[in-house]
Design a protein around this motif. Structure first.
Motif, PDB file in Angstrom:
ATOM      1  N   GLY A   1       0.790  -1.220   0.000  1.00  0.00           N
ATOM      2  CA  GLY A   1       0.000   0.000   0.000  1.00  0.00           C
ATOM      3  C   GLY A   1       0.822   1.270   0.000  1.00  0.00           C
ATOM      4  O   GLY A   1       0.569   2.195  -0.787  1.00  0.00           O
ATOM      5  N   ILE A   2       1.832   1.351   0.853  1.00  0.00           N
ATOM      6  CA  ILE A   2       2.639   2.566   0.954  1.00  0.00           C
ATOM      7  C   ILE A   2       3.405   2.818  -0.347  1.00  0.00           C
ATOM      8  O   ILE A   2       3.461   3.953  -0.852  1.00  0.00           O
ATOM      9  N   SER A   3       3.964   1.768  -0.939  1.00  0.00           N
ATOM     10  CA  SER A   3       4.735   1.927  -2.178  1.00  0.00           C
ATOM     11  C   SER A   3       3.847   2.397  -3.321  1.00  0.00           C
ATOM     12  O   SER A   3       4.223   3.315  -4.078  1.00  0.00           O
ATOM     13  N   VAL A   4       2.680   1.780  -3.463  1.00  0.00           N
ATOM     14  CA  VAL A   4       1.765   2.164  -4.539  1.00  0.00           C
ATOM     15  C   VAL A   4       1.248   3.578  -4.322  1.00  0.00           C
ATOM     16  O   VAL A   4       1.126   4.372  -5.267  1.00  0.00           O
ATOM     17  N   THR A   5       0.943   3.922  -3.087  1.00  0.00           N
ATOM     18  CA  THR A   5       0.446   5.259  -2.784  1.00  0.00           C
ATOM     19  C   THR A   5       1.484   6.316  -3.117  1.00  0.00           C
ATOM     20  O   THR A   5       1.179   7.372  -3.695  1.00  0.00           O
ATOM     21  N   ARG A   6       2.747   6.068  -2.770  1.00  0.00           N
ATOM     22  CA  ARG A   6       3.821   7.028  -3.080  1.00  0.00           C
ATOM     23  C   ARG A   6       4.043   7.147  -4.579  1.00  0.00           C
ATOM     24  O   ARG A   6       4.317   8.236  -5.089  1.00  0.00           O
ATOM     25  N   ALA A   7       3.926   6.034  -5.304  1.00  0.00           N
ATOM     26  CA  ALA A   7       4.194   6.061  -6.745  1.00  0.00           C
ATOM     27  C   ALA A   7       3.087   6.751  -7.529  1.00  0.00           C
ATOM     28  O   ALA A   7       3.354   7.394  -8.551  1.00  0.00           O
ATOM     29  N   THR A   8       1.847   6.616  -7.064  1.00  0.00           N
ATOM     30  CA  THR A   8       0.710   7.151  -7.808  1.00  0.00           C
ATOM     31  C   THR A   8       0.149   8.431  -7.213  1.00  0.00           C
ATOM     32  O   THR A   8      -0.564   9.176  -7.900  1.00  0.00           O
ATOM     33  N   GLY A   9       0.417   8.678  -5.950  1.00  0.00           N
ATOM     34  CA  GLY A   9      -0.168   9.840  -5.296  1.00  0.00           C
ATOM     35  C   GLY A   9      -1.601   9.641  -4.871  1.00  0.00           C
ATOM     36  O   GLY A   9      -2.266  10.576  -4.425  1.00  0.00           O
ATOM     37  N   VAL A  10      -2.101   8.436  -5.017  1.00  0.00           N
ATOM     38  CA  VAL A  10      -3.482   8.097  -4.647  1.00  0.00           C
ATOM     39  C   VAL A  10      -3.440   6.941  -3.663  1.00  0.00           C
ATOM     40  O   VAL A  10      -2.667   5.993  -3.844  1.00  0.00           O
ATOM     41  N   ASN A  11      -4.244   7.032  -2.634  1.00  0.00           N
ATOM     42  CA  ASN A  11      -4.298   5.963  -1.638  1.00  0.00           C
ATOM     43  C   ASN A  11      -4.608   4.628  -2.314  1.00  0.00           C
ATOM     44  O   ASN A  11      -5.622   4.494  -3.013  1.00  0.00           O
ATOM     45  N   SER A  12      -3.743   3.657  -2.125  1.00  0.00           N
ATOM     46  CA  SER A  12      -3.889   2.363  -2.808  1.00  0.00           C
ATOM     47  C   SER A  12      -5.152   1.619  -2.406  1.00  0.00           C
ATOM     48  O   SER A  12      -5.585   0.710  -3.124  1.00  0.00           O
ATOM     49  N   VAL A  13      -5.769   1.966  -1.279  1.00  0.00           N
ATOM     50  CA  VAL A  13      -6.948   1.247  -0.826  1.00  0.00           C
ATOM     51  C   VAL A  13      -8.109   1.437  -1.799  1.00  0.00           C
ATOM     52  O   VAL A  13      -9.017   0.605  -1.853  1.00  0.00           O
ATOM     53  N   TYR A  14      -8.078   2.505  -2.609  1.00  0.00           N
ATOM     54  CA  TYR A  14      -9.140   2.719  -3.596  1.00  0.00           C
ATOM     55  C   TYR A  14      -9.056   1.699  -4.735  1.00  0.00           C
ATOM     56  O   TYR A  14     -10.031   1.514  -5.465  1.00  0.00           O
ATOM     57  N   GLY A  15      -7.924   1.068  -4.898  1.00  0.00           N
ATOM     58  CA  GLY A  15      -7.809  -0.024  -5.854  1.00  0.00           C
ATOM     59  C   GLY A  15      -7.927  -1.372  -5.200  1.00  0.00           C
ATOM     60  O   GLY A  15      -8.560  -2.290  -5.741  1.00  0.00           O
ATOM     61  N   TYR A  16      -7.345  -1.504  -4.003  1.00  0.00           N
ATOM     62  CA  TYR A  16      -7.349  -2.799  -3.336  1.00  0.00           C
ATOM     63  C   TYR A  16      -8.739  -3.199  -2.829  1.00  0.00           C
ATOM     64  O   TYR A  16      -9.117  -4.368  -2.927  1.00  0.00           O
ATOM     65  N   ALA A  17      -9.477  -2.255  -2.273  1.00  0.00           N
ATOM     66  CA  ALA A  17     -10.801  -2.600  -1.739  1.00  0.00           C
ATOM     67  C   ALA A  17     -11.739  -3.115  -2.831  1.00  0.00           C
ATOM     68  O   ALA A  17     -12.364  -4.175  -2.670  1.00  0.00           O
ATOM     69  N   PRO A  18     -11.886  -2.412  -3.987  1.00  0.00           N
ATOM     70  CA  PRO A  18     -12.713  -2.985  -5.059  1.00  0.00           C
ATOM     71  C   PRO A  18     -12.197  -4.329  -5.555  1.00  0.00           C
ATOM     72  O   PRO A  18     -12.981  -5.242  -5.839  1.00  0.00           O
ATOM     73  N   MET A  19     -10.865  -4.458  -5.668  1.00  0.00           N
ATOM     74  CA  MET A  19     -10.300  -5.728  -6.141  1.00  0.00           C
ATOM     75  C   MET A  19     -10.659  -6.873  -5.198  1.00  0.00           C
ATOM     76  O   MET A  19     -11.066  -7.958  -5.646  1.00  0.00           O
ATOM     77  N   ILE A  20     -10.552  -6.646  -3.907  1.00  0.00           N
ATOM     78  CA  ILE A  20     -10.835  -7.705  -2.949  1.00  0.00           C
ATOM     79  C   ILE A  20     -12.329  -8.006  -2.884  1.00  0.00           C
ATOM     80  O   ILE A  20     -12.726  -9.146  -2.634  1.00  0.00           O
ATOM     81  N   MET A  21     -13.179  -7.015  -3.125  1.00  0.00           N
ATOM     82  CA  MET A  21     -14.617  -7.303  -3.214  1.00  0.00           C
ATOM     83  C   MET A  21     -14.894  -8.300  -4.341  1.00  0.00           C
ATOM     84  O   MET A  21     -15.681  -9.239  -4.183  1.00  0.00           O
ATOM     85  N   LEU A  22     -14.237  -8.088  -5.466  1.00  0.00           N
ATOM     86  CA  LEU A  22     -14.409  -9.010  -6.594  1.00  0.00           C
ATOM     87  C   LEU A  22     -13.812 -10.379  -6.278  1.00  0.00           C
ATOM     88  O   LEU A  22     -14.375 -11.414  -6.655  1.00  0.00           O
ATOM     89  N   VAL A  23     -12.663 -10.379  -5.600  1.00  0.00           N
ATOM     90  CA  VAL A  23     -12.048 -11.650  -5.201  1.00  0.00           C
ATOM     91  C   VAL A  23     -12.985 -12.424  -4.289  1.00  0.00           C
ATOM     92  O   VAL A  23     -13.171 -13.640  -4.434  1.00  0.00           O
ATOM     93  N   GLY A  24     -13.606 -11.733  -3.332  1.00  0.00           N
ATOM     94  CA  GLY A  24     -14.560 -12.400  -2.447  1.00  0.00           C
ATOM     95  C   GLY A  24     -15.748 -12.958  -3.194  1.00  0.00           C
ATOM     96  O   GLY A  24     -16.216 -14.071  -2.913  1.00  0.00           O
ATOM     97  N   ALA A  25     -16.244 -12.178  -4.185  1.00  0.00           N
ATOM     98  CA  ALA A  25     -17.376 -12.656  -4.978  1.00  0.00           C
ATOM     99  C   ALA A  25     -17.006 -13.893  -5.778  1.00  0.00           C
ATOM    100  O   ALA A  25     -17.758 -14.883  -5.818  1.00  0.00           O
TER     101      ALA A  25
END
Length: 286
Positions: free
Chosen positions: A75-99
């Protein structure tokens, strides 16, 4: 009176049996029967899943732990590289993984019911023939929505917010449902058409690969140029992009249309094999 005589007398007594008053007067193949029987079997499936540790682990515990791990490790590495909190990508991804992994677990459960002859016993009951499959899709929809809400709560604890408003955030929860229904149709078809080949189990490997090659894991631009087209248009990425647009901001219409096309395509391809396979499975135990 001797004991044998007493037993003979008791055996000749006719016990009066009373039946409950009939409440369903509609035909077995009517729409009313389909609705009532589907709801009843949906309740059975949800109750069965809540009592199955494997399904609960695949659908809820495993995705929640993955979200926390991804956020802690990358999370910290992706957030620093993109300037956007990585949880906005990880949370949707994990919702799909759970489904998806929840559907795989229920597909394995369907094969277990086939092997144990439970499908055959349900098939001879006076119930609507389509209620078995309809109830599975209904139960999957309920499970996907509940899983998405629980994963979202974990995401909120990690910093996930509804920057586009509450209504857009609520709409975001229906994107995993949109893709999940198509995926569940495919899993059902594979479960009832492969008695000996572990197609459902092998599908988890494909889902794992998709999980590491989508726009939620890292931005699409971070992948090799020759791989970016696949990453951008695979179903998990289109759903993640639509969910990010509804929460963080960005395009919504195009990724949402692509997600709908993926789901409709899966239903169109696998619905008929699922129906035919279910009929065969109900009549032929493994």
């Amino acid at each position: 009176m001797s004991a044998p005589a007493q037993e003979r007398r008791e055996s000749n007594v006719i016990t009066e049996i009373t039946f409950h008053e009939t409440t369903e007067v509609y035909p077995e193949n009517s729409r009313a029967a389909l609705a009532g029987h589907s709801l009843l079997q949906t309740q059975r499936l949800l109750r069965r899943w809540t009592r199955d540790p494997f399904t609960m682990l695949q659908a809820i515990v495993y995705p929640a732990i993955m979200l926390i791990m991804f956020n802690a490790v990358l999370g910290i590495s992706v957030t620093r590289a993109t300037g956007v909190n990585s949880v906005y990508g990880y949370a949707p991804m994990i919702m799909l993984v759970g489904a998806m992994f929840g559907s795989i677990a229920s597909g394995i459960g369907l094969k277990t019911e086939w092997r144990e002859g439970l499908l055959s016993r349900f098939w001879i009951l006076p119930v609507h023939r389509a209620s078995g499959l309809v109830s599975r899709l209904m139960a999957e929809s309920v499970r996907i929505m509940l899983t998405s809400v629980l994963i979202l709560l974990v995401g909120v604890a990690l910093g996930f917010r509804f920057n586009q408003g509450v209504l857009a955030g609520i709409g975001m929860l229906f994107v995993p449902l949109l893709l999940g229904v198509g995926f569940a149709t495919m899993v059902t078809a594979l479960a009832v058409t492969s008695a000996k080949i572990p197609l459902v189990e092998l599908l988890s490997l494909v889902c794992t690969l998709l999980m590491f090659f989508n726009s939620g894991f890292v931005p699409t631009a971070a992948y090799p140029t020759w791989l970016q087209g696949f990453v951008e248009n695979q179903p998990m990425s289109t759903a993640i992009d639509a969910m990010k647009g509804l929460t963080l901001g960005g395009p919504v219409a195009e990724p949402l249309i692509k997600t709908a096309l993926w789901s409709i395509g899966a239903i169109a391809v696998f619905a008929l094999p699922a129906v035919r396979g279910y009929r065969k499975a109900a009549g032929t135990p493994i």
